[in-house]
Design a protein around this motif. Structure first.
Motif, short mmCIF file in Angstrom:
data_model
loop_
_atom_site.label_atom_id
_atom_site.label_comp_id
_atom_site.label_asym_id
_atom_site.label_seq_id
_atom_site.Cartn_x
_atom_site.Cartn_y
_atom_site.Cartn_z
N ASP A 239 0.91 -1.21 0.07
CA ASP A 239 -0.01 0.17 -0.11
C ASP A 239 1.04 1.30 0.09
O ASP A 239 1.66 1.68 1.14
CB ASP A 239 -0.74 -0.07 1.19
CG ASP A 239 -2.12 0.96 1.24
OD1 ASP A 239 -1.70 2.20 0.52
OD2 ASP A 239 -3.03 0.82 1.81
N ARG B 184 -0.06 4.35 0.17
CA ARG B 184 -0.29 5.28 1.19
C ARG B 184 0.10 5.02 2.56
O ARG B 184 0.63 5.97 3.30
CB ARG B 184 -1.83 5.67 1.14
CG ARG B 184 -2.64 6.02 -0.03
CD ARG B 184 -4.09 6.09 -0.17
NE ARG B 184 -4.28 4.70 -0.04
CZ ARG B 184 -5.63 4.48 0.15
NH1 ARG B 184 -6.70 4.96 -0.05
NH2 ARG B 184 -5.94 2.81 0.14
N THR C 20 -3.71 1.74 9.30
CA THR C 20 -4.56 2.61 8.37
C THR C 20 -3.78 3.82 8.30
O THR C 20 -3.27 4.29 9.21
CB THR C 20 -5.90 2.73 8.79
OG1 THR C 20 -5.98 3.49 10.02
CG2 THR C 20 -6.73 1.55 8.85
N TYR D 123 -9.81 6.78 4.95
CA TYR D 123 -8.98 5.55 5.22
C TYR D 123 -9.17 4.87 6.19
O TYR D 123 -8.83 3.75 6.66
CB TYR D 123 -7.46 6.16 5.33
CG TYR D 123 -7.01 7.10 4.21
CD1 TYR D 123 -6.71 6.68 3.05
CD2 TYR D 123 -6.73 8.32 4.51
CE1 TYR D 123 -6.48 7.61 1.93
CE2 TYR D 123 -6.07 9.28 3.62
CZ TYR D 123 -6.17 8.70 2.42
OH TYR D 123 -5.47 9.61 1.22
#
Length: 284
Positions: free
Chosen positions: A52, A54, A88, A194
């Motif tokens: 991921d 992000r 997250t 998110y």
């Protein structure tokens, strides 16, 4: 290790977030329960960071927040980047940082680990389901689902209970939409795109009920204290039921009145890594 030192670990591409996690494997291992394999834990964390972009960006922005979340997951013995423990990204002061959140599977794992239950049931009830439960009259909820229905309707209720090893049923926790939304409102960052509240809403309803259930069944922390009591009695060769129990390192008391997602990383994370404490590697 200070925030500045952690930040310097990401100064070049060769020491990115994944490499940093691998480098501090031994520090994380110090606080893990004995059943957790450090290599597996680190591999999961590195994998989710590399999958991921992000998350990788958030980890690079604040490495101390990443390590704080991983420390919490390691202490609890939960798998990072899974439905046991979400990693997250969240926006803090205009930039992404890592937030750690226990998932419903993590809450259930902590209940099972205490060794007192044979099964844990956590289910959502949708509008078109049939649900009946009268406290004091019914031992367990009656929940019927039309599995052929194309649409069961929106989320309406969530419930959780445990079946103890002696066959008894724990208290049944039932929450309606308003109660779940109240818990969501107390969770920092729940409105973020998110947040697992946005991406995994049903799972977060289940997490809320499972978390409330921990108030009524033994948890891993309680189990650890009983183990310490037994060990102390054996060592002393005499029972000592009134002796105060030592608090194992790495285990904290649960505040039942705290927000459901009180496990989020503080806005200003503490230094990493923590000073090793005696017994930090004990099973939680």
């Amino acid at each position: 290790m200070t925030d500045q030192t952690v930040s310097s670990a990401l100064a070049t591409r060769d020491t990115g977030p994944g490499a940093m996690v691998e480098r501090y494997r031994d520090d994380l291992a110090m606080v893990m329960p004995s059943h957790v394999k450090p290599d597996t834990f680190v591999r999961l964390a590195v994998s989710v960071l590399r999958r991921d972009p992000r998350l990788a960006e958030a980890a690079s922005n604040n490495p101390a927040a990443l390590m704080g979340a991983l420390l919490e997951a390691a202490r609890l013995g939960l798998e990072p980047g899974t439905e046991q423990y979400y990693l997250t990204p969240r926006k803090m002061k205009g930039r992404l940082e890592i937030q750690g959140i226990r998932g419903y599977q993590g809450e259930i794992e902590l209940i099972y680990r205490a060794g007192a239950v044979s099964s844990v049931i956590v289910e959502v009830v949708r509008k078109n389901d049939t649900f009946r439960y009268s406290p004091g009259r019914d031992e367990r909820p009656h929940h019927e689902i039309d599995w052929d229905a194309a649409d069961r309707g929106p989320l309406r209720l969530v419930y959780a209970y445990a079946v103890m090893k002696d066959g008894a049923t724990s208290k049944v926790v039932v929450l309606n939409r308003a109660q779940v939304m109240q818990a969501k409102a107390m969770s920092q960052g729940s409105d973020s795109a998110y947040s697992p509240w946005q991406k995994h809403e049903e799972a977060m309803w289940m997490k809320t009920a499972a978390h409330r259930l921990t108030k009524w069944v033994p948890t891993s922390a309680e189990y650890m204290r009983e183990q310490l009591r037994a060990q102390a009695e054996v060592a002393a060769e005499r029972p000592s039921p009134t002796a105060p129990l030592p608090q194992p390192a790495g285990i904290t008391e649960t505040d039942d009145d705290a927000p459901i997602d009180a496990e989020f990383v503080d806005e200003e994370p503490s230094d990493w890594p923590p000073t090793a404490q005696p017994g930090a590697g004990a099973r939680a």
